[in-house]
Design a protein around this motif. Structure first.
Motif, PDB file in Angstrom:
ATOM      1  N   TYR A   1      -8.845   0.079  -1.236  1.00 33.47           N
ATOM      2  CA  TYR A   1      -8.926   0.490   0.124  1.00 33.47           C
ATOM      3  C   TYR A   1      -9.511   2.053  -0.156  1.00 33.47           C
ATOM      4  N   ARG A   2      -9.968   2.560   0.827  1.00 35.58           N
ATOM      5  CA  ARG A   2     -10.294   4.020   1.000  1.00 35.58           C
ATOM      6  C   ARG A   2      -9.120   4.698   1.591  1.00 35.58           C
ATOM      7  N   LEU A   3      -8.539   5.717   1.082  1.00 31.30           N
ATOM      8  CA  LEU A   3      -7.340   6.222   1.643  1.00 31.30           C
ATOM      9  C   LEU A   3      -7.930   7.628   2.346  1.00 31.30           C
ATOM     10  N   LYS A   4      -7.980   7.846   3.766  1.00 34.41           N
ATOM     11  CA  LYS A   4      -8.278   8.838   4.500  1.00 34.41           C
ATOM     12  C   LYS A   4      -7.222   9.823   4.902  1.00 34.41           C
ATOM     13  N   VAL A   5      -7.477  11.051   4.386  1.00 33.55           N
ATOM     14  CA  VAL A   5      -6.380  12.185   4.606  1.00 33.55           C
ATOM     15  C   VAL A   5      -6.929  13.010   5.529  1.00 33.55           C
TER      16      VAL A   5
ATOM     17  N   MET B   1       0.765  -1.183   0.083  1.00 35.94           N
ATOM     18  CA  MET B   1      -0.221   0.004   0.087  1.00 35.94           C
ATOM     19  C   MET B   1       0.835   1.192  -0.067  1.00 35.94           C
ATOM     20  N   ARG B   2       1.378   1.672  -1.131  1.00 33.07           N
ATOM     21  CA  ARG B   2       2.317   2.569  -1.450  1.00 33.07           C
ATOM     22  C   ARG B   2       1.778   3.961  -1.507  1.00 33.07           C
TER      23      ARG B   2
ATOM     24  N   GLY C   1      -9.576  -4.062   0.950  1.00 33.85           N
ATOM     25  CA  GLY C   1      -9.698  -5.552   0.468  1.00 33.85           C
ATOM     26  C   GLY C   1      -8.711  -5.957  -0.502  1.00 33.85           C
ATOM     27  N   ILE C   2      -8.620  -7.435  -0.829  1.00 33.35           N
ATOM     28  CA  ILE C   2      -7.614  -7.877  -1.745  1.00 33.35           C
ATOM     29  C   ILE C   2      -8.599  -8.267  -2.810  1.00 33.35           C
TER      30      ILE C   2
END
Length: 172
Positions: A48-52, A1-2, A33-34
């Motif tokens: 995935y959901r990236l939350k910032v 997850m880069r 999830g994969i």
């Protein structure tokens, strides 16, 4: 997850306040999830959901949104090609007349290619670049990167310690 780290480095390069107060930027991975299918390899994709979360953000919110859009153009360009929804969402709280807490939510997909190593004793694991969609903003994002000099190198760099000094000028 880069991509979470990529966005952290990008925003730190674009927003001068984050260099002084890096603790004001928090990154979370949610609803992960994969995605994998039975095939000849063990390749898969992270979804995935990236939350910032930016806390005590005292600049104009526009100065956050512009670099986020430029990052999305490079790292998740298919979000800008969708017509059924926004490329990302946000929530914000106005703390006072000068500062916000702002949370961005970006749906991310990261492909991972897996193959058996040449000696047959391990795995080659590669994170390929996103497919090229061209300049989605018809030159605007390229102009953004040009305005920051070598900021594009941060997106191209595999070096997690890449350091750049661009800054969005304060609004008048």
């Amino acid at each position: 997850m880069r991509k979470g780290d990529s966005l952290r480095r990008w925003l730190t390069a674009c927003l001068p306040d984050l260099k002084v107060h890096p603790d004001r930027l928090q990154i979370f991975f949610e609803d992960g999830g994969i995605n994998a299918r039975k095939s000849a390899t063990l390749s898969f994709a992270y979804a995935y959901r990236l939350k910032v979360l930016l806390t005590d953000y005292a600049a104009d919110p526009d100065h956050l949104i512009v670099p986020v859009l430029a990052w999305i153009e490079k790292e998740q360009p298919q979000l800008l090609a969708r017509t059924d929804s926004a490329p990302f969402t946000f929530r914000s709280e106005l703390l006072d007349s000068k500062a916000y807490d702002i949370e961005l939510s970006i749906d991310i997909m990261e492909s991972v290619l897996v193959s058996l190593s040449n000696d047959g004793k391990g795995w080659n694991i590669v994170h390929p670049p996103e497919p090229g969609y061209g300049d989605i903003f018809d030159g605007v994002a390229a102009s953004f990167r040009q305005g920051f000099g070598n900021i594009e190198l941060l997106l191209e760099s595999a070096d997690p310690d890449a350091v750049l000094t661009p800054a969005i000028p304060p609004h008048a």
